[in-house]
Design an enzyme around this catalytic site. Sequence first.
Site, PDB file in Angstrom:
ATOM      1  N   CYS A  59       0.720  -1.202  -0.089  1.00 31.53           N
ATOM      2  CA  CYS A  59      -0.285  -0.120  -0.004  1.00 31.53           C
ATOM      3  C   CYS A  59       0.883   1.141   0.023  1.00 31.53           C
ATOM      4  CB  CYS A  59      -0.932  -0.011   1.279  1.00 31.53           C
ATOM      5  SG  CYS A  59      -0.261  -0.436   2.671  1.00 31.53           S
ATOM      6  N   GLN A 106       1.439   4.992   8.889  1.00 33.67           N
ATOM      7  CA  GLN A 106       0.266   4.340   8.250  1.00 33.67           C
ATOM      8  C   GLN A 106      -0.773   4.099   9.508  1.00 33.67           C
ATOM      9  OE1 GLN A 106       4.252   1.993   6.572  1.00 33.67           O
ATOM     10  NE2 GLN A 106       2.240   0.997   6.290  1.00 33.67           N
ATOM     11  N   ARG A 151       3.506   2.676  12.401  1.00 32.38           N
ATOM     12  CA  ARG A 151       2.085   2.611  12.529  1.00 32.38           C
ATOM     13  C   ARG A 151       1.622   3.535  13.225  1.00 32.38           C
ATOM     14  NH1 ARG A 151      -0.587  -0.319   9.188  1.00 32.38           N
ATOM     15  NH2 ARG A 151       0.103  -2.334   9.738  1.00 32.38           N
ATOM     16  N   HIS A 191      -2.876   6.247   4.579  1.00 29.43           N
ATOM     17  CA  HIS A 191      -1.419   6.508   4.789  1.00 29.43           C
ATOM     18  C   HIS A 191      -0.887   7.857   4.479  1.00 29.43           C
ATOM     19  CE1 HIS A 191      -1.796   2.253   6.103  1.00 29.43           C
ATOM     20  NE2 HIS A 191      -0.864   1.614   5.063  1.00 29.43           N
TER      21      HIS A 191
HETATM   22  P1  NAP Z   1      -8.753  -8.333   6.559  1.00 26.29           P
HETATM   23  O1  NAP Z   1      -9.804  -7.291   6.649  1.00 26.29           O
HETATM   24  O2  NAP Z   1      -8.360  -9.018   7.665  1.00 26.29           O
HETATM   25  O3  NAP Z   1      -9.845  -9.449   5.655  1.00 26.29           O
HETATM   26  C1  NAP Z   1      -9.107 -10.719   5.172  1.00 26.29           C
HETATM   27  C2  NAP Z   1     -10.378 -11.797   5.623  1.00 26.29           C
HETATM   28  O4  NAP Z   1     -10.567 -11.869   7.090  1.00 26.29           O
HETATM   29  C3  NAP Z   1     -11.818 -11.495   5.305  1.00 26.29           C
HETATM   30  O5  NAP Z   1     -11.816 -11.752   3.623  1.00 26.29           O
HETATM   31  C4  NAP Z   1     -12.399 -12.297   5.967  1.00 26.29           C
HETATM   32  O6  NAP Z   1     -12.595 -13.799   5.326  1.00 26.29           O
HETATM   33  C5  NAP Z   1     -11.589 -12.522   7.318  1.00 26.29           C
HETATM   34  N1  NAP Z   1     -12.196 -11.801   8.402  1.00 26.29           N
HETATM   35  C6  NAP Z   1     -11.911 -12.188   9.825  1.00 26.29           C
HETATM   36  N2  NAP Z   1     -12.431 -11.280  10.722  1.00 26.29           N
HETATM   37  C7  NAP Z   1     -12.946 -10.329   9.999  1.00 26.29           C
HETATM   38  C8  NAP Z   1     -13.560  -9.279  10.292  1.00 26.29           C
HETATM   39  N3  NAP Z   1     -14.067  -8.842  11.422  1.00 26.29           N
HETATM   40  N4  NAP Z   1     -14.359  -8.329   9.260  1.00 26.29           N
HETATM   41  C9  NAP Z   1     -14.059  -8.790   7.876  1.00 26.29           C
HETATM   42  N5  NAP Z   1     -13.358  -9.929   7.521  1.00 26.29           N
HETATM   43  C10 NAP Z   1     -12.925 -10.675   8.516  1.00 26.29           C
HETATM   44  O7  NAP Z   1      -7.641  -8.115   5.814  1.00 26.29           O
HETATM   45  P2  NAP Z   1      -7.305  -7.080   4.446  1.00 26.29           P
HETATM   46  O8  NAP Z   1      -6.989  -5.619   5.167  1.00 26.29           O
HETATM   47  O9  NAP Z   1      -8.495  -6.757   3.774  1.00 26.29           O
HETATM   48  O10 NAP Z   1      -6.372  -7.493   3.684  1.00 26.29           O
HETATM   49  C11 NAP Z   1      -6.286  -8.606   2.746  1.00 26.29           C
HETATM   50  C12 NAP Z   1      -4.821  -8.730   1.934  1.00 26.29           C
HETATM   51  O11 NAP Z   1      -4.899  -7.573   1.330  1.00 26.29           O
HETATM   52  C13 NAP Z   1      -3.763  -8.851   2.772  1.00 26.29           C
HETATM   53  O12 NAP Z   1      -2.866  -9.854   2.081  1.00 26.29           O
HETATM   54  C14 NAP Z   1      -3.074  -7.683   3.161  1.00 26.29           C
HETATM   55  O13 NAP Z   1      -1.664  -7.748   3.374  1.00 26.29           O
HETATM   56  C15 NAP Z   1      -3.375  -7.032   1.514  1.00 26.29           C
HETATM   57  N6  NAP Z   1      -3.390  -5.627   1.757  1.00 26.29           N
HETATM   58  C16 NAP Z   1      -4.067  -4.860   2.669  1.00 26.29           C
HETATM   59  C17 NAP Z   1      -3.944  -3.519   2.701  1.00 26.29           C
HETATM   60  C18 NAP Z   1      -4.637  -2.616   3.709  1.00 26.29           C
HETATM   61  O14 NAP Z   1      -4.642  -1.421   3.959  1.00 26.29           O
HETATM   62  N7  NAP Z   1      -5.720  -3.456   4.692  1.00 26.29           N
HETATM   63  C19 NAP Z   1      -3.443  -2.739   1.825  1.00 26.29           C
HETATM   64  C20 NAP Z   1      -2.994  -3.665   0.723  1.00 26.29           C
HETATM   65  C21 NAP Z   1      -2.822  -4.833   0.639  1.00 26.29           C
HETATM   66  P3  NAP Z   1     -13.883 -14.686   5.395  1.00 26.29           P
HETATM   67  O15 NAP Z   1     -15.182 -13.678   4.834  1.00 26.29           O
HETATM   68  O16 NAP Z   1     -13.514 -15.702   4.536  1.00 26.29           O
HETATM   69  O17 NAP Z   1     -14.163 -15.239   6.658  1.00 26.29           O
END
Ligand code: NAP
Length: 379
Positions: free
Chosen positions: A136, A163, A273, A280
Amino acid sequence: MLVGLVGWRGMVGSVLLKRMTEENDFSKFEARFFSSSNAGGEGPQHGSFEGRPKLYDAYDLCALKECDILLTCQGSSYTNCVYHKLVSIGWRGYWIDAAKTLRLHETSVIALDPINYSFIKKSIDSGIKVFCGGNCTVSCMLMAVGALFTHNLVDWIFSSTYQAASGGGANHIKELLAQMGSLYGSSEKLMKDPASKILDIDRVVLEKQQQFGGEEIKYFGVPLAGSLIPWIDKDEGSGISLEEWKGFAETNKILGLYEKQSKQIPVDSTCVRVGSLRSHCQSLVIKLRKDLPLNEIEKIIESGNDWVRVVPNNKAESETQLSPVSVSGTLSIPIGRIKKLKLGREYVSAFTAGDQLLWGAAEPLRRMLNILIDENCRG
Ligand code: NAP
């Protein structure tokens, strides 16, 4: 064309779905939704689809194999577990991924089309099937100063990052908010008493922060509300955090320089962070290859893409236009505080803000999906 969506419920996935709906992307293909926690349940409402689609199991290789394109925002453990198995059973579709796992593979491309569209296009033509969103901070940084790189003006760059909590995912943002609420709760009585002493408020809040434990710091590991964390992602023992390492590796990969060691551009950073919720910020120090007047530097920066805009270097506009609050939920990439440094005429500093869930994550994936669909329709 059948597009499988995995990880649509998470932080990045939710922003992605919102953008796809706003841009009417769902009218261009049939969508199949997967879940790692609720197979058989109801998926999200989307496009003109009536009702709620059935959720497929995100680990069901047969259901995944039927998709022409798989777009995952589920995270690196999922990619590690599923991608190679799918390929080994003969799947030959396109894999679009928010996670870091495959970004630096020889046969993958980091997609940030306002910067590397022609490279993406060439890669599709040459049969590349894996397109990853970049880290990001890297994507937001390149959206801001990409034109300085493409004009071959950057000798080296150093980024100090600020961040947001949501960079860690959905549960991290909830944890920060819970900590904030709990800090206010600990001082509420004193806050409401006009006669209370500020050092008493300060003491109870600090005591609360220092007592945080268990569920209160389950995701960050330490308090973040009212504090900061000067390390992001893994510690691989080199003194450089994984997040900082990605800054160098991924910037060069997006610019097409990762494999050309002699041409690589040094990118260093200290990644931190902070307690902002979304978006960010980065403070940049850039050593240019030549001394250019500030107005020319600004013109080059603004020529980079349709979303970057230079904010005049004054207090009022910096305060109102360069903060997480002002950019969150927008595709705008403001960059300001641009000034020459006392270090020398070629040294410039700048400050930029960007929604890391949009340009730093969901938007390049959404655009990559559209590029593939357009290519496929043409082909
Ligand atoms: P995340 O919010 O933790 O979501 C990933 C998965 O976690 C969801 O698809 C869901 O899967 C599960 N989950 C567990 N608890 C949850 C809750 N309370 N609410 C919603 N979902 C929940 O992760 P993310 O930030 O989207 O990141 C996903 C990927 O993108 C990672 O590889 C990360 O490194 C990358 N990324 C993130 C960002 C960022 O700013 N966050 C930026 C660039 C890249 P189920 O529906 O299958 O349970």
